[in-house]
Design an enzyme around this catalytic site. Structure first.
Site, PDB file in Angstrom:
ATOM      1  N   ASP A 139      39.764  74.000  27.692  1.00 23.23           N
ATOM      2  CA  ASP A 139      38.746  75.058  28.077  1.00 23.23           C
ATOM      3  C   ASP A 139      39.717  76.187  28.652  1.00 23.23           C
ATOM      4  O   ASP A 139      40.323  75.867  30.094  1.00 23.23           O
ATOM      5  CB  ASP A 139      37.739  74.530  29.186  1.00 23.23           C
ATOM      6  CG  ASP A 139      36.745  73.732  28.647  1.00 23.23           C
ATOM      7  OD1 ASP A 139      36.970  73.038  27.686  1.00 23.23           O
ATOM      8  OD2 ASP A 139      35.586  73.930  29.081  1.00 23.23           O
ATOM      9  N   LYS A 202      32.502  80.076  25.755  1.00 23.07           N
ATOM     10  CA  LYS A 202      31.954  79.345  26.944  1.00 23.07           C
ATOM     11  C   LYS A 202      31.740  80.576  27.818  1.00 23.07           C
ATOM     12  O   LYS A 202      32.495  81.512  28.068  1.00 23.07           O
ATOM     13  CB  LYS A 202      32.909  78.533  27.419  1.00 23.07           C
ATOM     14  CG  LYS A 202      32.370  77.763  29.025  1.00 23.07           C
ATOM     15  CD  LYS A 202      33.462  76.869  29.246  1.00 23.07           C
ATOM     16  CE  LYS A 202      33.201  76.414  30.855  1.00 23.07           C
ATOM     17  NZ  LYS A 202      34.377  75.424  31.196  1.00 23.07           N
ATOM     18  N   LYS A 238      28.728  77.050  24.996  1.00 21.02           N
ATOM     19  CA  LYS A 238      28.730  76.216  26.303  1.00 21.02           C
ATOM     20  C   LYS A 238      28.642  77.180  27.511  1.00 21.02           C
ATOM     21  O   LYS A 238      29.166  78.076  27.974  1.00 21.02           O
ATOM     22  CB  LYS A 238      30.123  75.832  26.614  1.00 21.02           C
ATOM     23  CG  LYS A 238      30.239  74.757  27.896  1.00 21.02           C
ATOM     24  CD  LYS A 238      31.735  74.270  28.035  1.00 21.02           C
ATOM     25  CE  LYS A 238      31.846  73.576  29.383  1.00 21.02           C
ATOM     26  NZ  LYS A 238      32.971  72.600  29.467  1.00 21.02           N
TER      27      LYS A 238
END
Length: 302
Positions: A139, A202, A238
């Protein structure tokens, strides 16, 4: 500048503006959809299976990570396992060992999380360290300063470099939408990240004042839908930060179903970045099974 980078930058700059009123009205309408009891039970289990159970604190210890991993594998009775456990690179090896053979993935934040304000070579070393330790997913945070200054080429290059450093690990690109401030910027950042090779986009780090919101996540869902239509490449979404209860999680699942459909209704393509959400889902799950709420000591406090 190669043709791929030029094409991506030109297309991103040419994206039309976002109809903010229409976007927010659409999100508000989707949030009012009701879910019947049998569907709610399925939605709760689906949401549990989509969680990246997360601990990203300076006080994280190997013991805390092992405890979180045990909870991820067996949240409660016959409840499904979560999708992943998300930790700092220094805790990846501990999480990997604790989750061995479980099917639960190890995700790691990297690239100078959460600010990303470190030199690129340091961000790449951070990524490579996490992958060597066993991370299945990375991430990363984008360079919001460069993006907001209009240096899209630099942001594109840095995402591609982190993608290469990630090797076989899937890459989730964190836009930090609360700092991008406008829907137009979120749309541009979403497309830029996808052109650069993101496997997921995300919303947030969870470390700023404004994290995931339904309108922003809806906008990102529309972006991945349109990107697949344009390129044939599917990218996950996400939302992270601020999603703490079952009611909100179900709103997001309804939105996925309405905007993206079955192709995204799995933890391979949709995740929740959360720490406290799992506890509420487990308590609501128990309520559906027994007809009453359990006490606050029914779930562990992470």
């Amino acid at each position: 500048m190669n043709s791929e980078r030029r094409r991506g930058r030109v297309l991103v700059r040419a994206l039309p503006g976002v109809d903010a009123v229409g976007l927010e009205a659409r999100a508000a309408g989707l949030s009012t959809r009701s879910v019947k009891t049998t569907s709610k039970a399925h939605a709760i289990d689906l949401a549990i299976s989509m969680i990246d159970l997360t601990t990203l604190e300076g006080a994280d210890t190997p013991g805390k990570v092992r405890s979180l991993a045990a909870k991820a594998v067996r949240p409660d009775g016959d409840a499904p396992a979560t999708a992943a456990v998300c930790v700092y690179p220094s805790m990846v090896a501990t999480a990997k060992e604790a989750l061995a053979g479980s099917g639960v993935l190890v995700a790691s934040v990297a690239t100078g999380f959460p600010a990303g304000q470190v030199p690129l070579d340091v961000r790449l070393a951070d990524t490579e360290s996490a992958v060597r330790a066993g991370a299945d997913e990375i991430d990363m945070v984008i360079n919001r300063g460069a993006f907001l200054a209009g240096d899209l080429e630099r942001v594109f290059h840095e995402i591609k470099a982190v993608k290469a450093a990630s090797g076989e690990a899937r890459l989730k690109v964190i836009l930090e939408t609360g700092e991008l401030a406008t829907y137009d910027a979120v749309r541009r950042a979403s497309w830029l990240a996808m052109y650069a090779g993101a496997d997921f986009i995300k919303t947030s780090t969870g470390k700023v004042g404004v994290n995931a919101t339904l309108p922003v996540t809806l906008l990102m869902m529309q972006a991945v839908r349109d990107y697949r239509a344009a390129t044939g490449v599917q990218v996950g979404v996400k939302p992270a930060g601020g999603i703490r209860n079952t009611k909100d999680a179900i709103k997001y699942l309804v939105t996925v179903n309405e905007v993206l459909g079955d192709d995204w209704l799995s933890n391979h393509w949709f995740r929740f970045g959360a720490s406290s959400l799992l506890n509420d889902l487990l308590m609501q799950r128990q309520k559906l099974k027994t007809g009453h709420y359990s006490g606050p000591d029914y779930v562990t406090v992470d």
